[in-house]
Design an enzyme around this catalytic site. Structure first.
Site, PDB file in Angstrom:
ATOM      1  N   THR A 130      -4.760   9.380  -5.010  1.00  0.00           N
ATOM      2  CA  THR A 130      -4.590   9.615  -3.576  1.00  0.00           C
ATOM      3  C   THR A 130      -3.496  10.652  -3.314  1.00  0.00           C
ATOM      4  OG1 THR A 130      -5.336   7.385  -3.129  1.00  0.00           O
ATOM      5  CG2 THR A 130      -4.109   8.458  -1.370  1.00  0.00           C
TER       6      THR A 130
ATOM      7  N   GLU B  53       0.827  -1.214   0.000  1.00  0.00           N
ATOM      8  CA  GLU B  53       0.000   0.000   0.000  1.00  0.00           C
ATOM      9  C   GLU B  53       0.861   1.264   0.000  1.00  0.00           C
ATOM     10  OE1 GLU B  53      -2.707   1.367  -0.534  1.00  0.00           O
ATOM     11  OE2 GLU B  53      -3.819   2.116   1.195  1.00  0.00           O
TER      12      GLU B  53
HETATM   13  N1  HSE Z   1      -6.756   7.859   4.578  1.00  0.00           N
HETATM   14  C1  HSE Z   1      -6.358   7.934   3.206  1.00  0.00           C
HETATM   15  C2  HSE Z   1      -6.637   9.310   2.682  1.00  0.00           C
HETATM   16  C3  HSE Z   1      -7.107   6.913   2.404  1.00  0.00           C
HETATM   17  O1  HSE Z   1      -7.732   9.808   2.919  1.00  0.00           O
HETATM   18  O2  HSE Z   1      -5.759   9.906   2.042  1.00  0.00           O
HETATM   19  C4  HSE Z   1      -6.619   6.799   0.997  1.00  0.00           C
HETATM   20  O3  HSE Z   1      -5.426   6.089   0.923  1.00  0.00           O
END
Ligand code: HSE
Length: 311
Positions: free
Chosen positions: A180, A128
């Site tokens: 992301t 990840e």
């Molecule tokens: N917690 C992460 C974000 C989830 O909101 O960036 C996506 O990887």
């Protein structure tokens, strides 16, 4: 040959940035792992990604997770992965985490299951990390199932939370990509004290609501995010219109799923979730933005083997 299934996940649950997440009963990725003569990890094929994901193992979340499992076991086996993407990349449903977790679980099973799920967590996080950094909010529910609170990146720091009765989700994924990295780049590096207090109160309320099975309070707490959503809202088309429409159709609230652009509405039954999905569809249709909608429940089953054939 081993085939593993890894579920999609909703990270953050609004206010719980990088610490809360839940696993969905659909969609998910399937990963096939099989032995090959070539040492290390090879990506044999990927489908369902429109050709977008890297085919080099060290650049692919599944490949990196698989390599990490082999490394943890000091194994010099060659493993080939075939990845069936059921979860769109950059959509906000934990696509990169599902591939990493699915690959780690499949390779571990292929090798005779020497590692427990808890012992697989570091490999899943390694996978990840190349997509979005070290945070377990997608990986933890994907691997273990259910609703999870992660207060660290080690397995003993992952706390399962009860799944409130009736919790049903209505999800809409507008057809725009929000990588992301981009959604994290817009986040503030410093938070005013007032925001910190409000956010802390909301997370505490959310955890309490989850334990009490109070879906309405849960949704209100989730929506109280005063740090992440305001910074990301401009990346999510029709966020506020979708929230209004979802609530008018019976949802208790709606938040960005993970880094978006998927939006997730909290409902008390599958029937309500179905009505909310229709309302969300109409919002995007009206402005000519394509979208995918689905209803889902929380699955308490984490990533697992789909089939086991000895060749
Ligand atoms: N917690 C992460 C974000 C989830 O909101 O960036 C996506 O990887």
């Amino acid at each position: 040959m081993i085939k593993a299934f890894a579920p999609a996940t909703v990270a953050n649950l609004g206010v719980g940035f990088d610490v809360l997440g839940l696993a969905l009963d659909n969609p998910g990725d399937s990963i096939i792992a099989e032995f090959t003569d070539r040492p290390g990890v090879t990506i044999a094929a990927i489908d369902g990604d429109g050709g977008k994901l890297p085919r080099e193992a060290h650049k692919n979340t599944a490949g990196v997770a698989a390599l990490s499992v082999l490394r943890a076991l000091n194994s010099d086996q060659g493993v080939a992965l075939t990845i069936h993407k059921g979860i769109a990349a950059a959509g906000g449903l934990g696509s990169s985490a599902a591939s990493a977790v699915g690959a780690a679980v499949a390779v571990n099973l292929l090798l005779g299951e020497p590692l427990t799920k808890a012992e697989l967590l570091p490999a899943c996080l390694d996978g990840e990390a190349i997509a979005s950094g070290y945070h377990p909010d997608n990986v933890a529910p994907c691997l273990f199932g259910g609703l999870t609170l992660a207060y660290g990146i080690e397995a003993h720091q992952i706390q399962p939370l009860p799944v409130p009765q009736g919790l049903s989700l209505a999800l809409v994924t507008p057809h725009v990509e929000v990588p992301t990295a981009k959604a994290r780049a817009v986040l503030p590096q410093e938070i005013p004290l007032k925001s910190m207090v409000k956010q802390t109160a909301a997370v505490a309320r959310l955890i309490r609501a989850i334990y009490e099975g109070d879906l309405e309070s849960m949704a209100v707490a989730m929506e109280s995010d005063c740090v992440i959503e305001p910074a990301r809202a401009h990346l999510m088309p029709m966020l506020f219109e979708a929230r209004r429409a979802a609530k008018a159709a019976g949802a208790f609230g709606l938040v960005i799923s993970g880094a978006g652009p998927t939006l997730c509405a909290i409902c008390a039954s599958r029937e309500t979730a179905q009505r909310v999905v229709s309302a969300l569809n109409a919002v995007y249709q009206e402005v000519g933005i394509g979208c995918t909608t689905r209803t889902a429940l929380v699955t308490t089953e984490g990533a697992s083997a789909l089939a086991y054939d000895r060749l």
